[in-house]
Motif scaffolding. Structure first.
Motif, PDB file in Angstrom:
ATOM      1  N   LEU A  25       0.851  -1.184   0.000  1.00  0.00           N
ATOM      2  CA  LEU A  25       0.000   0.000   0.000  1.00  0.00           C
ATOM      3  C   LEU A  25       0.890   1.239   0.000  1.00  0.00           C
ATOM      4  CD1 LEU A  25      -2.638   1.602   0.401  1.00  0.00           C
ATOM      5  CD2 LEU A  25      -2.447   1.092   2.855  1.00  0.00           C
ATOM      6  N   LEU A  26       0.641   2.148  -0.921  1.00  0.00           N
ATOM      7  CA  LEU A  26       1.431   3.371  -1.049  1.00  0.00           C
ATOM      8  C   LEU A  26       0.575   4.546  -0.593  1.00  0.00           C
ATOM      9  CD1 LEU A  26       3.018   2.701  -4.559  1.00  0.00           C
ATOM     10  CD2 LEU A  26       3.868   2.028  -2.288  1.00  0.00           C
ATOM     11  N   LEU A  27       1.043   5.255   0.429  1.00  0.00           N
ATOM     12  CA  LEU A  27       0.259   6.314   1.036  1.00  0.00           C
ATOM     13  C   LEU A  27       0.967   7.661   0.907  1.00  0.00           C
ATOM     14  CD1 LEU A  27      -0.891   4.463   4.273  1.00  0.00           C
ATOM     15  CD2 LEU A  27      -2.338   5.119   2.337  1.00  0.00           C
ATOM     16  N   ALA A  28       0.300   8.577   0.198  1.00  0.00           N
ATOM     17  CA  ALA A  28       0.747   9.968   0.114  1.00  0.00           C
ATOM     18  C   ALA A  28      -0.067  10.741   1.138  1.00  0.00           C
ATOM     19  CB  ALA A  28       0.536  10.513  -1.297  1.00  0.00           C
ATOM     20  N   ASN A  29       0.485  10.949   2.309  1.00  0.00           N
ATOM     21  CA  ASN A  29      -0.300  11.418   3.457  1.00  0.00           C
ATOM     22  C   ASN A  29      -0.886  12.811   3.249  1.00  0.00           C
ATOM     23  OD1 ASN A  29       1.941   9.528   4.278  1.00  0.00           O
ATOM     24  ND2 ASN A  29       0.625   9.403   6.058  1.00  0.00           N
ATOM     25  N   ALA A  30      -2.132  12.964   3.688  1.00  0.00           N
ATOM     26  CA  ALA A  30      -2.877  14.217   3.549  1.00  0.00           C
ATOM     27  C   ALA A  30      -3.106  14.836   4.915  1.00  0.00           C
ATOM     28  CB  ALA A  30      -4.215  13.952   2.858  1.00  0.00           C
ATOM     29  N   TRP A  31      -3.561  16.087   4.896  1.00  0.00           N
ATOM     30  CA  TRP A  31      -3.773  16.794   6.168  1.00  0.00           C
ATOM     31  C   TRP A  31      -5.081  17.577   6.210  1.00  0.00           C
ATOM     32  CZ3 TRP A  31      -0.216  17.767   2.456  1.00  0.00           C
ATOM     33  CH2 TRP A  31      -0.284  19.000   1.793  1.00  0.00           C
ATOM     34  N   ASP A  32      -5.788  17.658   5.099  1.00  0.00           N
ATOM     35  CA  ASP A  32      -7.091  18.317   5.074  1.00  0.00           C
ATOM     36  C   ASP A  32      -7.868  17.773   3.888  1.00  0.00           C
ATOM     37  OD1 ASP A  32      -5.942  19.535   2.839  1.00  0.00           O
ATOM     38  OD2 ASP A  32      -5.887  21.541   3.724  1.00  0.00           O
ATOM     39  N   SER A  35      -6.102  18.424   0.362  1.00  0.00           N
ATOM     40  CA  SER A  35      -4.951  17.553   0.071  1.00  0.00           C
ATOM     41  C   SER A  35      -5.415  16.115  -0.130  1.00  0.00           C
ATOM     42  CB  SER A  35      -3.908  17.647   1.183  1.00  0.00           C
ATOM     43  OG  SER A  35      -4.452  17.282   2.436  1.00  0.00           O
ATOM     44  N   ALA A  36      -6.451  15.696   0.585  1.00  0.00           N
ATOM     45  CA  ALA A  36      -6.955  14.335   0.440  1.00  0.00           C
ATOM     46  C   ALA A  36      -7.544  14.098  -0.950  1.00  0.00           C
ATOM     47  CB  ALA A  36      -7.997  14.048   1.516  1.00  0.00           C
ATOM     48  N   VAL A  37      -8.397  15.012  -1.412  1.00  0.00           N
ATOM     49  CA  VAL A  37      -8.980  14.803  -2.740  1.00  0.00           C
ATOM     50  C   VAL A  37      -7.904  14.902  -3.819  1.00  0.00           C
ATOM     51  CG1 VAL A  37     -11.268  15.600  -2.040  1.00  0.00           C
ATOM     52  CG2 VAL A  37      -9.667  17.237  -3.068  1.00  0.00           C
ATOM     53  N   THR A  38      -6.872  15.686  -3.559  1.00  0.00           N
ATOM     54  CA  THR A  38      -5.779  15.811  -4.524  1.00  0.00           C
ATOM     55  C   THR A  38      -5.040  14.492  -4.687  1.00  0.00           C
ATOM     56  OG1 THR A  38      -5.493  18.166  -4.034  1.00  0.00           O
ATOM     57  CG2 THR A  38      -3.637  17.037  -5.055  1.00  0.00           C
ATOM     58  N   ILE A  78     -12.159  14.851   5.957  1.00  0.00           N
ATOM     59  CA  ILE A  78     -11.499  14.078   4.901  1.00  0.00           C
ATOM     60  C   ILE A  78     -12.381  12.919   4.453  1.00  0.00           C
ATOM     61  CG2 ILE A  78      -9.559  12.523   4.466  1.00  0.00           C
ATOM     62  CD1 ILE A  78      -7.860  14.447   6.225  1.00  0.00           C
ATOM     63  N   ALA A  79     -12.934  12.177   5.402  1.00  0.00           N
ATOM     64  CA  ALA A  79     -13.767  11.023   5.047  1.00  0.00           C
ATOM     65  C   ALA A  79     -14.999  11.444   4.249  1.00  0.00           C
ATOM     66  CB  ALA A  79     -14.175  10.270   6.308  1.00  0.00           C
ATOM     67  N   ALA A  80     -15.517  12.638   4.520  1.00  0.00           N
ATOM     68  CA  ALA A  80     -16.669  13.138   3.772  1.00  0.00           C
ATOM     69  C   ALA A  80     -16.297  13.555   2.360  1.00  0.00           C
ATOM     70  CB  ALA A  80     -17.295  14.317   4.510  1.00  0.00           C
ATOM     71  N   ALA A  81     -15.013  13.837   2.132  1.00  0.00           N
ATOM     72  CA  ALA A  81     -14.585  14.380   0.842  1.00  0.00           C
ATOM     73  C   ALA A  81     -14.096  13.323  -0.139  1.00  0.00           C
ATOM     74  CB  ALA A  81     -13.474  15.411   1.059  1.00  0.00           C
ATOM     75  N   VAL A  82     -13.730  12.131   0.355  1.00  0.00           N
ATOM     76  CA  VAL A  82     -13.154  11.112  -0.521  1.00  0.00           C
ATOM     77  C   VAL A  82     -13.965   9.829  -0.460  1.00  0.00           C
ATOM     78  CG1 VAL A  82     -10.842  12.089  -0.280  1.00  0.00           C
ATOM     79  CG2 VAL A  82     -11.559  10.228   1.243  1.00  0.00           C
ATOM     80  N   GLY A  83     -13.802   9.024  -1.483  1.00  0.00           N
ATOM     81  CA  GLY A  83     -14.521   7.764  -1.541  1.00  0.00           C
ATOM     82  C   GLY A  83     -13.648   6.551  -1.312  1.00  0.00           C
ATOM     83  N   VAL A  84     -12.465   6.763  -0.727  1.00  0.00           N
ATOM     84  CA  VAL A  84     -11.532   5.669  -0.452  1.00  0.00           C
ATOM     85  C   VAL A  84     -11.356   5.526   1.053  1.00  0.00           C
ATOM     86  CG1 VAL A  84     -10.325   6.072  -2.641  1.00  0.00           C
ATOM     87  CG2 VAL A  84      -9.489   7.171  -0.527  1.00  0.00           C
ATOM     88  N   PRO A  85     -10.771   4.419   1.507  1.00  0.00           N
ATOM     89  CA  PRO A  85     -10.550   4.251   2.950  1.00  0.00           C
ATOM     90  C   PRO A  85      -9.650   5.351   3.521  1.00  0.00           C
ATOM     91  CG  PRO A  85     -10.278   2.162   1.793  1.00  0.00           C
ATOM     92  CD  PRO A  85     -10.370   3.212   0.740  1.00  0.00           C
ATOM     93  N   THR A 268     -10.151  22.663 -11.524  1.00  0.00           N
ATOM     94  CA  THR A 268      -9.990  21.268 -11.128  1.00  0.00           C
ATOM     95  C   THR A 268     -10.174  21.098  -9.629  1.00  0.00           C
ATOM     96  OG1 THR A 268      -8.475  20.844 -12.968  1.00  0.00           O
ATOM     97  CG2 THR A 268      -8.399  19.313 -11.115  1.00  0.00           C
ATOM     98  N   MET A 269      -9.542  21.962  -8.835  1.00  0.00           N
ATOM     99  CA  MET A 269      -9.695  21.864  -7.389  1.00  0.00           C
ATOM    100  C   MET A 269     -11.143  22.093  -6.973  1.00  0.00           C
ATOM    101  SD  MET A 269      -6.926  20.889  -5.985  1.00  0.00           S
ATOM    102  CE  MET A 269      -7.661  20.985  -4.362  1.00  0.00           C
ATOM    103  N   ASN A 270     -11.784  23.061  -7.581  1.00  0.00           N
ATOM    104  CA  ASN A 270     -13.191  23.303  -7.256  1.00  0.00           C
ATOM    105  C   ASN A 270     -14.049  22.086  -7.567  1.00  0.00           C
ATOM    106  OD1 ASN A 270     -13.438  25.764  -6.032  1.00  0.00           O
ATOM    107  ND2 ASN A 270     -14.439  26.783  -7.731  1.00  0.00           N
ATOM    108  N   ASP A 271     -13.789  21.474  -8.722  1.00  0.00           N
ATOM    109  CA  ASP A 271     -14.562  20.300  -9.111  1.00  0.00           C
ATOM    110  C   ASP A 271     -14.320  19.128  -8.157  1.00  0.00           C
ATOM    111  OD1 ASP A 271     -15.599  21.690 -11.250  1.00  0.00           O
ATOM    112  OD2 ASP A 271     -14.232  20.815 -12.736  1.00  0.00           O
ATOM    113  N   LEU A 272     -13.059  18.933  -7.758  1.00  0.00           N
ATOM    114  CA  LEU A 272     -12.754  17.824  -6.862  1.00  0.00           C
ATOM    115  C   LEU A 272     -13.465  17.962  -5.530  1.00  0.00           C
ATOM    116  CD1 LEU A 272      -8.898  17.367  -7.462  1.00  0.00           C
ATOM    117  CD2 LEU A 272     -10.744  15.855  -8.231  1.00  0.00           C
ATOM    118  N   LEU A 273     -13.537  19.159  -5.032  1.00  0.00           N
ATOM    119  CA  LEU A 273     -14.163  19.380  -3.729  1.00  0.00           C
ATOM    120  C   LEU A 273     -15.687  19.509  -3.848  1.00  0.00           C
ATOM    121  CD1 LEU A 273     -11.455  21.717  -2.280  1.00  0.00           C
ATOM    122  CD2 LEU A 273     -12.183  19.534  -1.292  1.00  0.00           C
ATOM    123  N   GLY A 274     -16.181  19.663  -5.052  1.00  0.00           N
ATOM    124  CA  GLY A 274     -17.621  19.770  -5.246  1.00  0.00           C
ATOM    125  C   GLY A 274     -18.291  18.464  -5.559  1.00  0.00           C
ATOM    126  N   THR A 275     -17.482  17.360  -5.679  1.00  0.00           N
ATOM    127  CA  THR A 275     -18.045  16.057  -6.002  1.00  0.00           C
ATOM    128  C   THR A 275     -18.186  15.252  -4.730  1.00  0.00           C
ATOM    129  OG1 THR A 275     -16.925  16.095  -8.145  1.00  0.00           O
ATOM    130  CG2 THR A 275     -17.712  13.965  -7.358  1.00  0.00           C
TER     131      THR A 275
END
Length: 278
Positions: A25-32, A35-38, A78-85, A268-275
């Motif tokens: 598992l490769l993890l690019a750590n996020a902090w908000d 960064s998580a959706v990115t 973060i959990a609300a913004a992404v669809g991954v674990p 792009t950032m707006n779209d990522l956070l709006g989905t």
């Protein structure tokens, strides 16, 4: 955020399955959330937080007791913004007692986490192996009460502590045995990148997770040594802030703006956070 229990259980099962020998598992750590959706947009299969990045984003130093409430709030966003674990860096559990660790586990899992990092650092030293085992057992019991198969990444700071034991590898091996018996799922050894030592630990009772930085062995080399999880820790947050410093210096000293040329487009950032998270 309202957690769907069945969805969280599925996410936990997915996260467990991402820890594979030969294909870590490769993890690019996020902090908000941003960064998580990115990192998810870039292809990450899971998100893990960096406690340093979360703390810095909130205006406090790392290891200065971010606290369970702020840590859980970051996980919830973060959990609300992404669809991954999502896995939560909970430092040392925000309290020395097993009961404090259990309360922290409860809070971050209820916020959406399906994994945690729990470290054995206490001040400038370390909890004794038996003490940390009790804390890990409390973490496992708390997760079990919530009926979520949380992946517990037991972090040992033996290789990061100046006043730690002289025979560091042997000390880590001793802790691996105790931590496995307490219910940990993997052993995280930041500061260790020696491939032979990683291979020796990988033959022990727990799968091995490592942290990397510029100049560390490649993913292929670490996978061959037996690592099942490789993370960047606070490196991305540090690099992002370095870009801010370089862009500011360029603006103030040269009157130019080339440091900002490779930014992610605004739309792009707006779209990522709006989905909504899937």
């Amino acid at each position: 955020m309202t957690i769907d229990p069945q969805r969280q259980i599925r996410q936990a099962e997915i996260f467990t399955g991402l820890h594979r020998s030969g294909d870590p598992l490769l993890l690019a750590n996020a902090w908000d959330a941003a960064s998580a959706v990115t990192v998810v947009h870039a292809g990450a299969k899971a998100v893990a937080t960096t406690s340093a990045g979360v703390a810095w984003s909130l205006g406090v130093p790392d290891a200065a007791d971010l606290g369970v409430d702020r840590a859980a709030a970051a996980i919830e966003r973060i959990a609300a913004a992404v669809g991954v674990p999502v896995s939560a860096d909970i430092e040392a559990g925000y309290g020395p007692e097993p009961e404090a660790v259990a309360a922290t586990i409860t809070a971050v899992v209820q916020a959406g986490a399906v994994g945690v990092n729990l470290e054995d650092r206490r001040g400038s030293g370390l909890f004794e192996p038996a003490e940390q085992a009790d804390r890990l057992a409390a973490a496992r019991a708390a997760a079990d009460r919530l009926a979520v198969p949380v992946w517990i990444n037991a972090r040992t700071d033996v290789f990061l502590t100046a006043d730690g034991p002289d025979k560091k590898l042997e000390a880590v091996q001793e802790r691996a045995v105790a931590y496995a018996a307490a219910g940990a799922d993997s052993l995280f050894v930041p500061g260790l990148i020696d491939l032979e030592a990683i291979a020796e630990l990988a033959a022990g009772p727990l799968p091995i997770a490592v942290m990397v930085w510029a100049g560390a062995p490649t993913v292929a080399e670490l996978a061959a040594a037996g690592a099942v999880r490789i993370s960047l820790g606070s490196a991305i947050a540090q690099t992002a802030y370095a870009v801010a410093a370089r862009a500011t210096t360029e603006l103030l000293e040269h009157g130019t703006y080339d440091s900002t040329a490779d930014g992610i487009p605004y739309g792009t950032m707006n779209d990522l956070l709006g989905t909504p998270a899937g």
